[in-house]
Design a protein around this motif. Structure first.
Motif, PDB file in Angstrom:
ATOM      1  N   UNK A 261       0.818  -1.197   0.000  1.00 56.09           N
ATOM      2  CA  UNK A 261       0.000   0.000   0.000  1.00 56.09           C
ATOM      3  C   UNK A 261       0.859   1.257   0.000  1.00 56.09           C
ATOM      4  N   UNK A 262       0.508   2.222  -0.831  1.00 55.56           N
ATOM      5  CA  UNK A 262       1.022   3.581  -0.679  1.00 55.56           C
ATOM      6  C   UNK A 262       0.019   4.532  -1.307  1.00 55.56           C
ATOM      7  N   UNK A 263       0.012   5.719  -0.819  1.00 52.91           N
ATOM      8  CA  UNK A 263      -0.919   6.732  -1.286  1.00 52.91           C
ATOM      9  C   UNK A 263      -0.128   7.980  -1.656  1.00 52.91           C
ATOM     10  N   UNK A 264      -0.227   8.389  -2.902  1.00 55.32           N
ATOM     11  CA  UNK A 264       0.521   9.537  -3.393  1.00 55.32           C
ATOM     12  C   UNK A 264      -0.397  10.765  -3.463  1.00 55.32           C
ATOM     13  N   UNK A 265      -0.537  11.426  -2.357  1.00 58.98           N
ATOM     14  CA  UNK A 265      -1.424  12.593  -2.280  1.00 58.98           C
ATOM     15  C   UNK A 265      -0.894  13.787  -3.066  1.00 58.98           C
ATOM     16  N   UNK A 266       0.360  13.742  -3.499  1.00 63.23           N
ATOM     17  CA  UNK A 266       0.913  14.845  -4.288  1.00 63.23           C
ATOM     18  C   UNK A 266       0.680  14.657  -5.795  1.00 63.23           C
ATOM     19  N   UNK A 267       0.140  13.515  -6.179  1.00 64.66           N
ATOM     20  CA  UNK A 267      -0.160  13.248  -7.591  1.00 64.66           C
ATOM     21  C   UNK A 267      -1.193  14.253  -8.094  1.00 64.66           C
ATOM     22  N   UNK A 268      -1.005  14.755  -9.298  1.00 65.61           N
ATOM     23  CA  UNK A 268      -1.940  15.748  -9.818  1.00 65.61           C
ATOM     24  C   UNK A 268      -3.329  15.155 -10.073  1.00 65.61           C
ATOM     25  N   UNK A 269      -3.454  13.824 -10.102  1.00 68.83           N
ATOM     26  CA  UNK A 269      -4.749  13.176 -10.321  1.00 68.83           C
ATOM     27  C   UNK A 269      -5.421  12.732  -9.018  1.00 68.83           C
ATOM     28  N   UNK A 270      -4.717  12.882  -7.908  1.00 68.07           N
ATOM     29  CA  UNK A 270      -5.265  12.434  -6.616  1.00 68.07           C
ATOM     30  C   UNK A 270      -6.327  13.419  -6.143  1.00 68.07           C
ATOM     31  N   UNK A 271      -7.455  12.950  -5.735  1.00 66.08           N
ATOM     32  CA  UNK A 271      -7.924  11.564  -5.762  1.00 66.08           C
ATOM     33  C   UNK A 271      -8.500  11.225  -7.138  1.00 66.08           C
ATOM     34  N   UNK A 272      -8.125  10.098  -7.656  1.00 70.74           N
ATOM     35  CA  UNK A 272      -8.593   9.683  -8.982  1.00 70.74           C
ATOM     36  C   UNK A 272     -10.012   9.126  -8.924  1.00 70.74           C
ATOM     37  N   UNK A 273     -10.454   8.748  -7.743  1.00 72.47           N
ATOM     38  CA  UNK A 273     -11.820   8.240  -7.547  1.00 72.47           C
ATOM     39  C   UNK A 273     -12.440   8.953  -6.357  1.00 72.47           C
ATOM     40  N   UNK A 274     -13.663   9.365  -6.519  1.00 70.29           N
ATOM     41  CA  UNK A 274     -14.390  10.005  -5.421  1.00 70.29           C
ATOM     42  C   UNK A 274     -15.016   8.918  -4.547  1.00 70.29           C
ATOM     43  N   UNK A 275     -15.183   9.220  -3.279  1.00 76.89           N
ATOM     44  CA  UNK A 275     -15.876   8.304  -2.382  1.00 76.89           C
ATOM     45  C   UNK A 275     -14.989   7.312  -1.649  1.00 76.89           C
ATOM     46  N   UNK A 276     -13.677   7.389  -1.841  1.00 78.60           N
ATOM     47  CA  UNK A 276     -12.748   6.517  -1.126  1.00 78.60           C
ATOM     48  C   UNK A 276     -11.899   7.415  -0.237  1.00 78.60           C
ATOM     49  N   UNK A 277     -11.862   7.097   1.042  1.00 83.49           N
ATOM     50  CA  UNK A 277     -11.052   7.902   1.965  1.00 83.49           C
ATOM     51  C   UNK A 277      -9.564   7.713   1.735  1.00 83.49           C
ATOM     52  N   UNK A 278      -9.121   6.482   1.692  1.00 78.57           N
ATOM     53  CA  UNK A 278      -7.710   6.153   1.488  1.00 78.57           C
ATOM     54  C   UNK A 278      -7.587   5.400   0.165  1.00 78.57           C
ATOM     55  N   UNK A 279      -6.844   5.960  -0.757  1.00 82.35           N
ATOM     56  CA  UNK A 279      -6.679   5.349  -2.075  1.00 82.35           C
ATOM     57  C   UNK A 279      -5.296   4.715  -2.163  1.00 82.35           C
ATOM     58  N   UNK A 280      -5.273   3.440  -2.537  1.00 83.53           N
ATOM     59  CA  UNK A 280      -4.014   2.744  -2.770  1.00 83.53           C
ATOM     60  C   UNK A 280      -3.558   3.069  -4.184  1.00 83.53           C
ATOM     61  N   UNK A 281      -2.394   3.671  -4.308  1.00 75.72           N
ATOM     62  CA  UNK A 281      -1.853   4.060  -5.605  1.00 75.72           C
ATOM     63  C   UNK A 281      -0.896   3.011  -6.175  1.00 75.72           C
ATOM     64  N   UNK A 282      -0.689   1.907  -5.473  1.00 75.18           N
ATOM     65  CA  UNK A 282       0.242   0.873  -5.905  1.00 75.18           C
ATOM     66  C   UNK A 282      -0.073   0.390  -7.320  1.00 75.18           C
TER      67      UNK A 282
END
Length: 106
Positions: free
Chosen positions: A8-29
């Motif tokens: 698991x990792x979450x890249x909150x600095x990605x320009x597309x983050x969050x790529x999906x609405x409705x998920x609190x923690x997004x796995x970017x792996x």
């Protein structure tokens, strides 16, 4: 959030983050799903008018359970492919079909 960092990792600095609405923690792996190229990937997708998979409605790669599901599917496909090679069956990479007439001509 997962405790094992390899899962698991979450890249909150990605320009597309969050790529999906409705998920609190997004796995970017699996930002790009490794099962995308399989027509029978098991995810929730729709085909565009051009015939391209639109996976924006699929959350499997981004949820905690997705890691295990995706690795299990990859493992199963590798075992199936190994079994085909061991039995002498050919797999057509364009379609996934075994021993197509075009393959048998060569």
């Amino acid at each position: 959030m997962q405790k094992e960092s390899y899962r698991w990792f979450s890249n909150r600095k990605c320009k597309y983050y969050p790529c999906h609405k409705g998920i609190e923690e997004i796995n970017c792996l699996f930002c790009f799903c490794p099962l995308y190229w399989f027509p029978d990937c098991g995810g929730s997708y729709v085909l565009t008018e051009e015939g391209v998979k639109d996976c924006s409605g699929c959350l499997k790669p981004h949820l905690p359970v997705g890691y295990d599901e995706i690795l299990a599917e990859i493992s199963a496909r590798i075992k199936t492919q190994s079994a085909r090679k061991g039995s002498g069956q050919k797999n057509n990479p364009k379609t996934g079909n075994e021993n197509t007439p075009a393959d048998m001509e060569h």
